[in-house]
Scaffold this motif. Structure first.
Motif, PDB file in Angstrom:
ATOM      1  N   SER A 129       0.833  -1.200   0.000  1.00 53.53           N
ATOM      2  CA  SER A 129       0.000   0.000   0.000  1.00 53.53           C
ATOM      3  C   SER A 129       0.871   1.254   0.000  1.00 53.53           C
ATOM      4  CB  SER A 129      -0.921  -0.006   1.223  1.00 53.53           C
ATOM      5  OG  SER A 129      -1.681   1.182   1.282  1.00 53.53           O
ATOM      6  N   ASN A 132       2.453   1.710  -3.431  1.00 51.31           N
ATOM      7  CA  ASN A 132       1.497   2.238  -4.418  1.00 51.31           C
ATOM      8  C   ASN A 132       1.285   3.739  -4.236  1.00 51.31           C
ATOM      9  OD1 ASN A 132       1.058  -0.228  -5.693  1.00 51.31           O
ATOM     10  ND2 ASN A 132      -0.604  -0.799  -4.305  1.00 51.31           N
ATOM     11  N   GLU A 133       1.184   4.180  -2.981  1.00 45.17           N
ATOM     12  CA  GLU A 133       1.017   5.615  -2.725  1.00 45.17           C
ATOM     13  C   GLU A 133       2.242   6.399  -3.180  1.00 45.17           C
ATOM     14  OE1 GLU A 133      -0.968   7.170   0.853  1.00 45.17           O
ATOM     15  OE2 GLU A 133      -0.938   5.088   1.577  1.00 45.17           O
ATOM     16  N   ARG A 135       4.126   5.932  -5.670  1.00 45.79           N
ATOM     17  CA  ARG A 135       4.171   6.133  -7.118  1.00 45.79           C
ATOM     18  C   ARG A 135       3.460   7.417  -7.539  1.00 45.79           C
ATOM     19  NH1 ARG A 135       2.953   0.431  -6.831  1.00 45.79           N
ATOM     20  NH2 ARG A 135       4.820  -0.791  -7.368  1.00 45.79           N
ATOM     21  N   LYS A 136       2.499   7.855  -6.730  1.00 47.70           N
ATOM     22  CA  LYS A 136       1.708   9.045  -7.081  1.00 47.70           C
ATOM     23  C   LYS A 136       2.094  10.278  -6.271  1.00 47.70           C
ATOM     24  CE  LYS A 136      -1.801   6.544  -5.978  1.00 47.70           C
ATOM     25  NZ  LYS A 136      -3.166   6.060  -5.641  1.00 47.70           N
ATOM     26  N   ALA A 137       2.756  10.076  -5.135  1.00 49.07           N
ATOM     27  CA  ALA A 137       3.025  11.183  -4.214  1.00 49.07           C
ATOM     28  C   ALA A 137       4.169  12.069  -4.697  1.00 49.07           C
ATOM     29  CB  ALA A 137       3.332  10.637  -2.825  1.00 49.07           C
ATOM     30  N   ARG A 138       4.114  13.331  -4.290  1.00 51.91           N
ATOM     31  CA  ARG A 138       5.155  14.296  -4.621  1.00 51.91           C
ATOM     32  C   ARG A 138       5.482  15.136  -3.390  1.00 51.91           C
ATOM     33  NH1 ARG A 138       5.015  11.314  -8.125  1.00 51.91           N
ATOM     34  NH2 ARG A 138       4.921  11.632 -10.396  1.00 51.91           N
ATOM     35  N   ARG A 141       4.727  15.040   0.936  1.00 48.51           N
ATOM     36  CA  ARG A 141       3.950  13.808   1.107  1.00 48.51           C
ATOM     37  C   ARG A 141       4.795  12.592   0.734  1.00 48.51           C
ATOM     38  NH1 ARG A 141       0.685  10.625   3.815  1.00 48.51           N
ATOM     39  NH2 ARG A 141      -0.494   9.182   2.504  1.00 48.51           N
ATOM     40  N   ARG A 142       5.547  12.706  -0.331  1.00 43.70           N
ATOM     41  CA  ARG A 142       6.394  11.594  -0.759  1.00 43.70           C
ATOM     42  C   ARG A 142       7.476  11.305   0.280  1.00 43.70           C
ATOM     43  NH1 ARG A 142       8.167   8.500  -4.872  1.00 43.70           N
ATOM     44  NH2 ARG A 142      10.417   8.167  -5.035  1.00 43.70           N
TER      45      ARG A 142
END
Length: 265
Positions: A129, A132-133, A135-138, A141-142
Motif C-alpha cells: 500500500s 502504491n502511494e 508512485r503518485k506522491a510528490r 507527502r512523498r
C-alpha cells in the motif's frame, strides 16, 4: 535451546534394562549436542502456543533413532516442530558398567511467545500500500511516505534477524523489486535475506538523509549475513554450491557499493 526461542525444556530419563540387579551401575544418556528449535512462523502469526512431550530412542552411538509424541500440544504444526528438533539432538549414550547401551528418554518442549514477538501478519499488504502511494506522491507527502516505508523495512529486518526463519524470505520476495529479487535469488527459501528490503529502498529514493540511514542499516545486515553464510560453509565438509553463490553475491555487492565503509578502521 535459546532464550530467544522461549524454549523451556526438561528431560526425564527412563531405562528398560532387563536383568539388571543394581541401578547404581547405570548412567543415563546425557545431552551433548543441541539443535536449534524452530518456532514455525505460521504458528507465531496465528499466536499458537503449547507443550509437546516427546519420547526418544537413543542408540548406542548417542544418536536419536526414533521420536514419538507422547503428549500432543493439540497443534500438529508444533508437534512436527518438536519432532524435528528432537531428531537432531545428540547424546552421550547410556551405559551399564561403562558399556554403551540403547535407552529411552523423554523431553517436554514448551512453545511460548514473548510479548511483541509476532510481526504483523498484514505486513506485506501494508508495504505494498505504501509503495502504491509512493508512485503518485510528490514533495513533502512523498518524503513522509518514504520515511514510513523505511521504518517498516528496518523494523522487519531487525525482527527477521532475531527470528532467523528462512520462510521470512518469502515475505521479502513479495515486496522487493524484480531487480532485487534477481540479485538475491540464491537466498530465497534458505535465508531470511532481510537486508534485501533495504536494498529495495535504496532503489526507490535519493533523499540524502534517508539514504544515509538505509545504507548504514544495510551495511550492518550484509555483514551479519556474510558471517552467517561463512559460518555455515565452515561446518560443511563439502561446501554447498548454493551457500558459495550466496557468499559470492554478498561479497560482490559489498565491494561494489560499500568500499568506503570497508576501508574504515
Amino acid at each position: 535451546m535459546t532464550s530467544r526461542k522461549k524454549l523451556v525444556a526438561f528431560a526425564a530419563f527412563v531405562f528398560l534394562v532387563a536383568g539388571c540387579a543394581s541401578t547404581s551401575r547405570i548412567k543415563p544418556p546425557k545431552l551433548v549436542e543441541k539443535a536449534e528449535l524452530i518456532y514455525p512462523l505460521e504458528a507465531k502469526l496465528q499466536h499458537i502456543q503449547g507443550d509437546v512431550l516427546v519420547g526418544m530412542s537413543v542408540g548406542v552411538d548417542g544418536t536419536v533413532q526414533d521420536v514419538q509424541v507422547l503428549r500432543s500440544s493439540g497443534f500438529p504444526i508444533l508437534d512436527e516442530a518438536a519432532i524435528d528438533y528432537a531428531s537432531k539432538l545428540r547424546f552421550r549414550p547410556a551405559t551399564i558398567d561403562d558399556r554403551p547401551v540403547a535407552s529411552h528418554t523423554q523431553m517436554l518442549l514448551k512453545f511460548r511467545l514473548r510479548r511483541g514477538e509476532v510481526f504483523p501478519a498484514n505486513w506485506v499488504e501494508n508495504v505494498r500500500s505504501l509503495q502504491n502511494e509512493l508512485r503518485k506522491a510528490r514533495g513533502e507527502r512523498r518524503r513522509k511516505l518514504l520515511q514510513q516505508l523505511l521504518e517498516s523495512y528496518i523494523a522487519f529486518a531487525r525482527y527477521a534477524e532475531r527470528q532467523p526463519d528462512p520462510s521470512l524470505g518469502y515475505k521479502v520476495k513479495l515486496v522487493v523489486s524484480p531487480a532485487v529479487r534477481e540479485r538475491w535469488k540464491w537466498f530465497w527459501g534458505r535465508d531470511p535475506a532481510s537486508f534485501a528490503v533495504l536494498d529495495d529502498f535504496l532503489q526507490r529514493t535519493d533523499e540524502p538523509g534517508l539514504v544515509s540511514i538505509a545504507e548504514n542499516e544495510l551495511y550492518s545486515l550484509l555483514l551479519e549475513a556474510t558471517q552467517r553464510v561463512r559460518a555455515r560453509l565452515s561446518r560443511q565438509r563439502d561446501p554447498d554450491e548454493r551457500d558459495r553463490q550466496m557468499l559470492a553475491s554478498l561479497e560482490t555487492y559489498l565491494d561494489q557499493h560499500f568500499q568506503q565503509f570497508r576501508r574504515q578502521p
